[in-house]
Motif scaffolding. Sequence first.
Motif, PDB file in Angstrom:
ATOM      1  N   LEU A 304       0.826  -1.199   0.000  1.00  0.00           N
ATOM      2  CA  LEU A 304       0.000   0.000   0.000  1.00  0.00           C
ATOM      3  C   LEU A 304       0.868   1.259   0.000  1.00  0.00           C
ATOM      4  O   LEU A 304       0.572   2.222  -0.695  1.00  0.00           O
ATOM      5  N   ALA A 305       1.935   1.237   0.799  1.00  0.00           N
ATOM      6  CA  ALA A 305       2.827   2.395   0.843  1.00  0.00           C
ATOM      7  C   ALA A 305       3.492   2.618  -0.506  1.00  0.00           C
ATOM      8  O   ALA A 305       3.545   3.754  -1.011  1.00  0.00           O
ATOM      9  N   ALA A 306       3.996   1.537  -1.102  1.00  0.00           N
ATOM     10  CA  ALA A 306       4.646   1.656  -2.415  1.00  0.00           C
ATOM     11  C   ALA A 306       3.661   2.151  -3.464  1.00  0.00           C
ATOM     12  O   ALA A 306       3.982   3.025  -4.292  1.00  0.00           O
ATOM     13  N   SER A 307       2.435   1.608  -3.418  1.00  0.00           N
ATOM     14  CA  SER A 307       1.417   2.028  -4.389  1.00  0.00           C
ATOM     15  C   SER A 307       1.023   3.481  -4.175  1.00  0.00           C
ATOM     16  O   SER A 307       0.788   4.219  -5.138  1.00  0.00           O
ATOM     17  N   GLY A 308       0.956   3.888  -2.899  1.00  0.00           N
ATOM     18  CA  GLY A 308       0.613   5.279  -2.617  1.00  0.00           C
ATOM     19  C   GLY A 308       1.644   6.230  -3.180  1.00  0.00           C
ATOM     20  O   GLY A 308       1.300   7.287  -3.730  1.00  0.00           O
ATOM     21  N   ILE A 309       2.913   5.878  -3.033  1.00  0.00           N
ATOM     22  CA  ILE A 309       3.981   6.725  -3.583  1.00  0.00           C
ATOM     23  C   ILE A 309       3.883   6.786  -5.100  1.00  0.00           C
ATOM     24  O   ILE A 309       4.014   7.860  -5.712  1.00  0.00           O
ATOM     25  N   LEU A 310       3.615   5.632  -5.730  1.00  0.00           N
ATOM     26  CA  LEU A 310       3.496   5.596  -7.187  1.00  0.00           C
ATOM     27  C   LEU A 310       2.304   6.428  -7.655  1.00  0.00           C
ATOM     28  O   LEU A 310       2.397   7.159  -8.660  1.00  0.00           O
ATOM     29  N   LYS A 311       1.197   6.349  -6.928  1.00  0.00           N
ATOM     30  CA  LYS A 311       0.024   7.151  -7.291  1.00  0.00           C
ATOM     31  C   LYS A 311       0.321   8.645  -7.131  1.00  0.00           C
ATOM     32  O   LYS A 311      -0.172   9.468  -7.908  1.00  0.00           O
ATOM     33  N   GLY A 312       1.136   8.983  -6.118  1.00  0.00           N
ATOM     34  CA  GLY A 312       1.516  10.378  -5.946  1.00  0.00           C
ATOM     35  C   GLY A 312       2.368  10.877  -7.091  1.00  0.00           C
ATOM     36  O   GLY A 312       2.190  11.999  -7.579  1.00  0.00           O
ATOM     37  N   VAL A 313       3.311  10.032  -7.515  1.00  0.00           N
ATOM     38  CA  VAL A 313       4.161  10.403  -8.665  1.00  0.00           C
ATOM     39  C   VAL A 313       3.301  10.603  -9.909  1.00  0.00           C
ATOM     40  O   VAL A 313       3.494  11.563 -10.678  1.00  0.00           O
ATOM     41  N   LEU A 314       2.330   9.715 -10.106  1.00  0.00           N
ATOM     42  CA  LEU A 314       1.452   9.833 -11.269  1.00  0.00           C
ATOM     43  C   LEU A 314       0.626  11.120 -11.201  1.00  0.00           C
ATOM     44  O   LEU A 314       0.405  11.792 -12.217  1.00  0.00           O
ATOM     45  N   ALA A 315       0.178  11.473  -9.984  1.00  0.00           N
ATOM     46  CA  ALA A 315      -0.582  12.712  -9.827  1.00  0.00           C
ATOM     47  C   ALA A 315       0.271  13.919 -10.209  1.00  0.00           C
ATOM     48  O   ALA A 315      -0.216  14.865 -10.842  1.00  0.00           O
ATOM     49  N   ALA A 553       5.455   5.143   4.925  1.00  0.00           N
ATOM     50  CA  ALA A 553       4.067   5.473   5.257  1.00  0.00           C
ATOM     51  C   ALA A 553       3.864   6.987   5.264  1.00  0.00           C
ATOM     52  O   ALA A 553       2.806   7.486   4.861  1.00  0.00           O
ATOM     53  N   THR A 554       4.884   7.722   5.707  1.00  0.00           N
ATOM     54  CA  THR A 554       4.826   9.190   5.684  1.00  0.00           C
ATOM     55  C   THR A 554       4.719   9.709   4.251  1.00  0.00           C
ATOM     56  O   THR A 554       3.861  10.541   3.930  1.00  0.00           O
ATOM     57  N   ILE A 555       5.599   9.183   3.394  1.00  0.00           N
ATOM     58  CA  ILE A 555       5.575   9.605   1.980  1.00  0.00           C
ATOM     59  C   ILE A 555       4.234   9.269   1.353  1.00  0.00           C
ATOM     60  O   ILE A 555       3.638  10.066   0.610  1.00  0.00           O
ATOM     61  N   SER A 556       3.734   8.067   1.652  1.00  0.00           N
ATOM     62  CA  SER A 556       2.456   7.629   1.091  1.00  0.00           C
ATOM     63  C   SER A 556       1.317   8.532   1.538  1.00  0.00           C
ATOM     64  O   SER A 556       0.452   8.907   0.740  1.00  0.00           O
ATOM     65  N   ALA A 557       1.279   8.897   2.832  1.00  0.00           N
ATOM     66  CA  ALA A 557       0.211   9.759   3.343  1.00  0.00           C
ATOM     67  C   ALA A 557       0.255  11.129   2.681  1.00  0.00           C
ATOM     68  O   ALA A 557      -0.781  11.687   2.305  1.00  0.00           O
ATOM     69  N   PHE A 558       1.446  11.681   2.536  1.00  0.00           N
ATOM     70  CA  PHE A 558       1.578  12.971   1.870  1.00  0.00           C
ATOM     71  C   PHE A 558       1.312  12.855   0.364  1.00  0.00           C
ATOM     72  O   PHE A 558       1.144  13.866  -0.313  1.00  0.00           O
ATOM     73  N   SER A 559       1.278  11.605  -0.119  1.00  0.00           N
ATOM     74  CA  SER A 559       0.931  11.373  -1.529  1.00  0.00           C
ATOM     75  C   SER A 559      -0.556  11.047  -1.693  1.00  0.00           C
ATOM     76  O   SER A 559      -0.998  10.709  -2.775  1.00  0.00           O
ATOM     77  N   GLY A 560      -1.302  11.103  -0.593  1.00  0.00           N
ATOM     78  CA  GLY A 560      -2.756  10.922  -0.689  1.00  0.00           C
ATOM     79  C   GLY A 560      -3.261   9.557  -0.324  1.00  0.00           C
ATOM     80  O   GLY A 560      -4.452   9.275  -0.493  1.00  0.00           O
ATOM     81  N   VAL A 561      -2.409   8.662   0.184  1.00  0.00           N
ATOM     82  CA  VAL A 561      -2.840   7.314   0.574  1.00  0.00           C
ATOM     83  C   VAL A 561      -2.456   7.113   2.038  1.00  0.00           C
ATOM     84  O   VAL A 561      -1.276   6.982   2.372  1.00  0.00           O
ATOM     85  N   THR A 562      -3.456   7.087   2.914  1.00  0.00           N
ATOM     86  CA  THR A 562      -3.180   7.069   4.359  1.00  0.00           C
ATOM     87  C   THR A 562      -3.187   5.677   4.980  1.00  0.00           C
ATOM     88  O   THR A 562      -2.814   5.536   6.148  1.00  0.00           O
ATOM     89  N   GLU A 563      -3.587   4.651   4.233  1.00  0.00           N
ATOM     90  CA  GLU A 563      -3.678   3.313   4.842  1.00  0.00           C
ATOM     91  C   GLU A 563      -2.385   2.846   5.522  1.00  0.00           C
ATOM     92  O   GLU A 563      -2.432   2.358   6.655  1.00  0.00           O
ATOM     93  N   GLU A 663     -10.638   2.864   1.767  1.00  0.00           N
ATOM     94  CA  GLU A 663      -9.342   3.278   1.175  1.00  0.00           C
ATOM     95  C   GLU A 663      -9.349   4.706   0.747  1.00  0.00           C
ATOM     96  O   GLU A 663     -10.300   5.403   0.931  1.00  0.00           O
ATOM     97  N   GLU A 664      -8.235   5.070   0.205  1.00  0.00           N
ATOM     98  CA  GLU A 664      -8.195   6.400  -0.346  1.00  0.00           C
ATOM     99  C   GLU A 664      -6.974   6.631  -1.194  1.00  0.00           C
ATOM    100  O   GLU A 664      -5.875   6.361  -0.823  1.00  0.00           O
ATOM    101  N   ALA A 665      -7.212   7.120  -2.400  1.00  0.00           N
ATOM    102  CA  ALA A 665      -6.139   7.448  -3.316  1.00  0.00           C
ATOM    103  C   ALA A 665      -6.184   8.928  -3.590  1.00  0.00           C
ATOM    104  O   ALA A 665      -5.269   9.505  -4.130  1.00  0.00           O
ATOM    105  N   ALA A 666      -7.267   9.526  -3.238  1.00  0.00           N
ATOM    106  CA  ALA A 666      -7.493  10.951  -3.322  1.00  0.00           C
ATOM    107  C   ALA A 666      -8.526  11.254  -2.262  1.00  0.00           C
ATOM    108  O   ALA A 666      -9.076  10.349  -1.682  1.00  0.00           O
ATOM    109  N   PRO A 667      -8.800  12.515  -1.968  1.00  0.00           N
ATOM    110  CA  PRO A 667      -9.764  12.804  -0.929  1.00  0.00           C
ATOM    111  C   PRO A 667     -11.125  12.216  -1.232  1.00  0.00           C
ATOM    112  O   PRO A 667     -11.957  12.140  -0.362  1.00  0.00           O
ATOM    113  N   VAL A 668     -11.390  11.856  -2.470  1.00  0.00           N
ATOM    114  CA  VAL A 668     -12.721  11.390  -2.829  1.00  0.00           C
ATOM    115  C   VAL A 668     -12.844   9.888  -2.803  1.00  0.00           C
ATOM    116  O   VAL A 668     -13.793   9.343  -3.327  1.00  0.00           O
ATOM    117  N   GLU A 669     -11.869   9.203  -2.146  1.00  0.00           N
ATOM    118  CA  GLU A 669     -11.876   7.756  -2.280  1.00  0.00           C
ATOM    119  C   GLU A 669     -13.221   7.225  -1.999  1.00  0.00           C
ATOM    120  O   GLU A 669     -13.943   7.073  -1.328  1.00  0.00           O
TER     121      GLU A 669
END
Length: 669
Positions: A304-315, A553-563, A663-669
Amino acid sequence: MKQVQLLAPIKGQLIPLSDVQDPVFSQGMMGDGFGVEPTNGQVVAPVSGRVTMVAATLHAIGFVTASGLEVLVHLGIDTVELKDKPPFKLNINVGDDVKAGDNIGTMDLAAVKAAGKQTTVILAVTNTADKVAQLTPRLGNVTAGAVGAQVDLKTATKAAAAPVAAKGNGGKYDDLASQIIMNIGGVENVKSVIHCITRVRFYLKDESRANDDVIRDLKGVIDVAKAGGQYQVVIGPAVTDVYDAIVAQLGPGFGDDDASALASEKEANKAAWKKMTVWQKVKHSLSALIGVITGSMIPVIGLLAASGILKGVLALLTSFKLVSATTTTYVIINAMGDSVFYFLPIFVGFTAAKKLGSDPVIMGIIGGVLTYPTIVAIASTGKVTSHLLGMGINATFFGLPVHVASYSYSIFPMIAGAWLASKLEPWLKRVIPTVLRMIFVPLLEVIIISGAIILFLGPIITALSGALAAGIVKIYELSPAISGLIIGGFYQVLVIFGLHWAIIPIVANDIATTGHSYLNAIVSATMVAQGGAVLAIALKSKVANIKELAWPATISAFSGVTEPAMYGINLKYGRAFVTASIGGAVGGFLTGLMHVNMWGFAGSLIGFTSFVNPKGLDFSFWGFWIASIADIIVAFTLTYMFGFSDADVKNVKTAPKKKHLGEEAAPVE
């Protein structure tokens, strides 16, 4: 009065048994003793005598002395769950004679901690009631092999020869095993047998054939009980030896070590529950719920953390127009980052089933049912034919109107399903003949659990979410600042239970009709707060596995994924989730007070471009940064000062068995 000494089985801080973070031991259910918080992994024999028991998972060792003391050494708490890769090495076997202070093995403390378990080593005299007049531990720092406690034996104590563990061929308990088997109707009347910490539990074909009175009178049997479809022979501390002797005589295929370990834990929890006050039961239930949630999520937190970082990069790539959302490049990268969330019910079904004692593969399949493309299509594009309790009826099941919800990104339905399966599965195995189990147990389980989630649990969550969403809208209309305070403080709680989904259509409708969403800006603040809290833990903790998880987990949360932040750290260690929520309340309040608006979906720090007004930069952009900085300062400071200490890592215990997420990938998850 005769005295004997018990040696410390490991080097570390010797503590009273009452301070051990396991109610089975701390409340004296296994007898008097002490605990040791180890600083070194070398394990020694605490007494001279014979080895009577070595657990299959190597986490527990039993000894009996010439004076008749039965001593149990338990390596770590809940380490029975580490059976797939035990962090122990022992150089002794059942039947071996040892001398006090002999090296008998090692315990990998780092591996135990990395698995999220406590390393506390516990020593208990399991026949305290019969043998011990008083046990006095010597508290403080001890070395392995130093005197850990002085034991005053009861005057009636007589020397007893060390018993030989049951081997099924002349062992001490073979005669008792034979008598039990004969009086329960013989081998042909036994379906299967397991054991817990005090009882041998038989599944019989016909309980009426068992001779209760004769079994009760057998030497070595305490009582007979019948419950849950089991014929239970109460043995006491020697239960493992008696069970081994019974299985040896029944033959292969009757025993189930995994089920026995689970039964032991359940019995221990049940015994502890009876002694709790009402408030203790409430706290225990909440702790158990959080334990199951975090325990079910821990195996996928890294992903989840790795995916959150990747989703942040994509954003970022899309925000700066480096990648267009209409290109196949975007689709491929998005699939890499989103798949773990999209198929989360499958993974959580598997991990929750292992945690709760149901079949992981079956629950994984049920997760597949919920994420099956046509089911997802009904939830997302199905035609709403009517409304009931605020839910859109978009399907029928044998003519019954049904609301099919979207289950991708969610975990609560799967954890609830795994709990239900843990109750259903044993019953199915009892009533379905052995030759038919392989097909009909999974068949019925998939049908019943999937049906329960789709027909009942999903609509219930949707109805609750709808009511919450309506309340949030009313509060926001009353006061943006007050709504920001409330939503900011409690939104991530809604995420835990999957109740946040009703806010998504409100945000989506806002953006679709007006091009912006004030509500989404408040939700974004809650993500920043979770990141601020876990950042404090990353900087404060000196525990290697905590730091390794906290930074991504910190990077992921700041990238929009808090899980990863929530389930891997903040929620698991309790106070950190509270301090993060306080930070979210402050950030949400400021966001509402300053009327911060948001024009995109991606939130948290990575989504800063979403706060740029397409008509020209306005105060929303600066308000976002003011609220976010305040968010981080409050959550970070409170967590660093009050929300976490490395002692929490030692004291937290992955709780027994119980429920959920979102879950959440953006505030609208």
